[in-house]
Design a protein around this motif. Structure first.
Motif, PDB file in Angstrom:
ATOM      1  N   ALA A  11       1.035 -12.807 -22.190  1.00 21.54           N
ATOM      2  CA  ALA A  11      -0.386 -12.557 -22.432  1.00 21.54           C
ATOM      3  C   ALA A  11      -0.607 -11.139 -22.935  1.00 21.54           C
ATOM      4  N   ALA A  12       0.159 -10.180 -22.387  1.00 21.67           N
ATOM      5  CA  ALA A  12       0.037  -8.791 -22.827  1.00 21.67           C
ATOM      6  C   ALA A  12       0.447  -8.645 -24.283  1.00 21.67           C
ATOM      7  N   LEU A  13       1.517  -9.329 -24.670  1.00 26.55           N
ATOM      8  CA  LEU A  13       1.963  -9.265 -26.061  1.00 26.55           C
ATOM      9  C   LEU A  13       0.955  -9.922 -26.996  1.00 26.55           C
ATOM     10  N   LEU A  14       0.364 -11.030 -26.564  1.00 26.26           N
ATOM     11  CA  LEU A  14      -0.652 -11.687 -27.381  1.00 26.26           C
ATOM     12  C   LEU A  14      -1.882 -10.800 -27.540  1.00 26.26           C
ATOM     13  N   ARG A  15      -2.234 -10.061 -26.476  1.00 26.81           N
ATOM     14  CA  ARG A  15      -3.351  -9.121 -26.573  1.00 26.81           C
ATOM     15  C   ARG A  15      -3.054  -8.040 -27.612  1.00 26.81           C
ATOM     16  N   LEU A  16      -1.814  -7.551 -27.612  1.00 23.39           N
ATOM     17  CA  LEU A  16      -1.426  -6.535 -28.577  1.00 23.39           C
ATOM     18  C   LEU A  16      -1.522  -7.073 -29.999  1.00 23.39           C
ATOM     19  N   VAL A  17      -1.096  -8.315 -30.201  1.00 24.27           N
ATOM     20  CA  VAL A  17      -1.199  -8.931 -31.531  1.00 24.27           C
ATOM     21  C   VAL A  17      -2.657  -9.008 -31.961  1.00 24.27           C
ATOM     22  N   ALA A  18      -3.542  -9.396 -31.039  1.00 23.30           N
ATOM     23  CA  ALA A  18      -4.961  -9.501 -31.364  1.00 23.30           C
ATOM     24  C   ALA A  18      -5.561  -8.142 -31.697  1.00 23.30           C
ATOM     25  N   VAL A  19      -5.159  -7.095 -30.943  1.00 25.30           N
ATOM     26  CA  VAL A  19      -5.638  -5.742 -31.217  1.00 25.30           C
ATOM     27  C   VAL A  19      -5.182  -5.301 -32.602  1.00 25.30           C
ATOM     28  N   MET A  20      -3.920  -5.558 -32.929  1.00 27.26           N
ATOM     29  CA  MET A  20      -3.383  -5.163 -34.231  1.00 27.26           C
ATOM     30  C   MET A  20      -4.106  -5.896 -35.355  1.00 27.26           C
ATOM     31  N   ASP A  21      -4.390  -7.181 -35.183  1.00 29.14           N
ATOM     32  CA  ASP A  21      -5.104  -7.950 -36.201  1.00 29.14           C
ATOM     33  C   ASP A  21      -6.475  -7.331 -36.475  1.00 29.14           C
ATOM     34  N   ARG A  22      -7.142  -6.942 -35.399  1.00 24.28           N
ATOM     35  CA  ARG A  22      -8.482  -6.367 -35.578  1.00 24.28           C
ATOM     36  C   ARG A  22      -8.419  -4.994 -36.247  1.00 24.28           C
ATOM     37  N   LEU A  23      -7.451  -4.180 -35.845  1.00 23.17           N
ATOM     38  CA  LEU A  23      -7.308  -2.864 -36.467  1.00 23.17           C
ATOM     39  C   LEU A  23      -7.014  -2.994 -37.960  1.00 23.17           C
ATOM     40  N   ARG A  24      -6.188  -3.950 -38.309  1.00 24.87           N
ATOM     41  CA  ARG A  24      -5.799  -4.119 -39.713  1.00 24.87           C
ATOM     42  C   ARG A  24      -6.999  -4.505 -40.580  1.00 24.87           C
ATOM     43  N   ASP A  67       4.931   2.783 -28.377  1.00 28.96           N
ATOM     44  CA  ASP A  67       4.722   3.275 -29.744  1.00 28.96           C
ATOM     45  C   ASP A  67       5.719   2.641 -30.717  1.00 28.96           C
ATOM     46  N   VAL A  68       6.973   2.460 -30.264  1.00 27.85           N
ATOM     47  CA  VAL A  68       7.967   1.797 -31.117  1.00 27.85           C
ATOM     48  C   VAL A  68       7.577   0.339 -31.338  1.00 27.85           C
ATOM     49  N   LEU A  69       7.133  -0.327 -30.264  1.00 29.97           N
ATOM     50  CA  LEU A  69       6.703  -1.720 -30.383  1.00 29.97           C
ATOM     51  C   LEU A  69       5.538  -1.848 -31.362  1.00 29.97           C
ATOM     52  N   LEU A  70       4.633  -0.875 -31.328  1.00 30.26           N
ATOM     53  CA  LEU A  70       3.513  -0.888 -32.277  1.00 30.26           C
ATOM     54  C   LEU A  70       4.020  -0.862 -33.708  1.00 30.26           C
ATOM     55  N   GLN A  71       5.032  -0.051 -33.980  1.00 29.22           N
ATOM     56  CA  GLN A  71       5.567   0.022 -35.335  1.00 29.22           C
ATOM     57  C   GLN A  71       6.153  -1.320 -35.777  1.00 29.22           C
ATOM     58  N   VAL A  72       6.874  -1.985 -34.880  1.00 29.90           N
ATOM     59  CA  VAL A  72       7.436  -3.304 -35.196  1.00 29.90           C
ATOM     60  C   VAL A  72       6.318  -4.293 -35.492  1.00 29.90           C
ATOM     61  N   LEU A  73       5.293  -4.269 -34.647  1.00 23.11           N
ATOM     62  CA  LEU A  73       4.170  -5.186 -34.836  1.00 23.11           C
ATOM     63  C   LEU A  73       3.404  -4.873 -36.113  1.00 23.11           C
ATOM     64  N   PHE A  74       3.210  -3.583 -36.387  1.00 25.88           N
ATOM     65  CA  PHE A  74       2.460  -3.166 -37.573  1.00 25.88           C
ATOM     66  C   PHE A  74       3.170  -3.637 -38.842  1.00 25.88           C
ATOM     67  N   HIS A  75       4.470  -3.404 -38.929  1.00 28.72           N
ATOM     68  CA  HIS A  75       5.227  -3.847 -40.104  1.00 28.72           C
ATOM     69  C   HIS A  75       5.167  -5.367 -40.246  1.00 28.72           C
ATOM     70  N   SER A  76       5.241  -6.071 -39.134  1.00 30.35           N
ATOM     71  CA  SER A  76       5.185  -7.534 -39.178  1.00 30.35           C
ATOM     72  C   SER A  76       3.808  -8.011 -39.633  1.00 30.35           C
ATOM     73  N   ARG A  77       2.761  -7.326 -39.192  1.00 28.97           N
ATOM     74  CA  ARG A  77       1.392  -7.698 -39.586  1.00 28.97           C
ATOM     75  C   ARG A  77       1.200  -7.501 -41.086  1.00 28.97           C
ATOM     76  N   ILE A  78       1.735  -6.408 -41.615  1.00 28.58           N
ATOM     77  CA  ILE A  78       1.653  -6.162 -43.060  1.00 28.58           C
ATOM     78  C   ILE A  78       2.410  -7.243 -43.824  1.00 28.58           C
ATOM     79  N   ALA A  79       3.595  -7.576 -43.332  1.00 30.23           N
ATOM     80  CA  ALA A  79       4.406  -8.597 -43.998  1.00 30.23           C
ATOM     81  C   ALA A  79       3.722  -9.955 -43.987  1.00 30.23           C
TER      82      ALA A  79
END
Length: 247
Positions: A11-24, A67-79
């Motif tokens: 659930a925590a990881l899914l929350r992070l994905v949702a936060v990243m989607d909104r930021l993007r 912070d490292v996990l954010l970078q992985v997620l950010f690159h994946s969101r862009i891709a």
């Protein structure tokens, strides 16, 4: 603090994905980032994580790993935004590494038996070679996947390690062999005077990396330890000198 159950972690990881989607989609700065613009941050966050490990600060380590996990997620969101067939999601990244771990640990997920960690590493390299062959890259050099942009000491160690596991003779790492044909001595430029000629000092550093590996030491980490000791000595000298630390 109790470790969260698997569902809570998910659930925590899914929350992070949702936060990243909104930021993007809603933040002007996040929306304009690319793989290229984010690359320096990935390097920076990795070094900050290593620093937290060196200091033994587990609270900082948790934050830096985030912070490292954010970078992985950010690159994946862009891709995931690409529409040319090359896109992928964070789910694809996670499935890819999970599948790789299962394939390369047959002693855990299949019926292969191993005698210890050395055999695990040997099997890993063999499976990796089989994967290259299956992908039509059997003729590739074992050094092709070594990132040449990494710090020089770790680069030398990784090149030597890959070559050693491939069966390259140990003397290959001696750049002063054969009368210094490829490198000068005593800090002089290489004998061939070419633009890539290595100095005697460079060759000696490369040989020192080989000595470190033979002793079971990581040359990058050893030099970092020495640098920290030097830093502390300089700080002690500054504190002891008349007038304190210079401004």
């Amino acid at each position: 603090m109790d470790r969260p159950a698997g569902a809570d972690q998910g659930a925590a990881l899914l929350r992070l994905v949702a936060v990243m989607d909104r930021l993007r989609t809603e933040c002007p700065w996040d929306a304009r980032q690319t793989h290229q613009s984010l690359a320096p941050f990935l390097v920076e966050e990795t070094y900050e994580t290593i620093d937290a490990i060196d200091r033994g600060d587990l609270g900082d380590l948790r934050d830096e790993l985030g912070d490292v996990l954010l970078q992985v997620l950010f690159h994946s969101r862009i891709a995931a935004e690409r529409t040319d067939g090359t896109g992928f999601t964070i789910g694809d990244v996670a499935n890819g590494i999970a599948g790789k771990l299962v394939r390369r640990h047959p002693h855990v997920f299949a019926d292969v038996s191993v005698s210890g960690a050395d055999e695990v590493k040997k099997n890993w390299d063999q499976i990796k070679a089989e994967e290259r062959a299956a992908a039509g890259r059997a003729g590739d050099s074992v050094l092709d996947s070594v990132p040449m942009s990494q710090p020089a000491l770790s680069l030398a160690a990784q090149l030597q390690g890959r070559a050693e596991r491939a069966g390259a003779p140990a003397q290959t790492a001696d750049l002063l062999a054969d009368g210094g044909r490829e490198a000068g001595r005593d800090g002089e430029a290489g004998r061939d005077d070419g633009p890539d000629a290595v100095s005697g000092i460079g060759a000696e550093l490369f040989a020192l990396v080989a000595r470190s590996r033979a002793a079971g030491l990581d040359p990058e980490l050893e030099l970092r330890k020495a640098a920290r000791i030097y830093r502390d000595r300089v700080r002690a000298w500054e504190a002891a000198r008349p007038g304190g630390v210079p401004t």
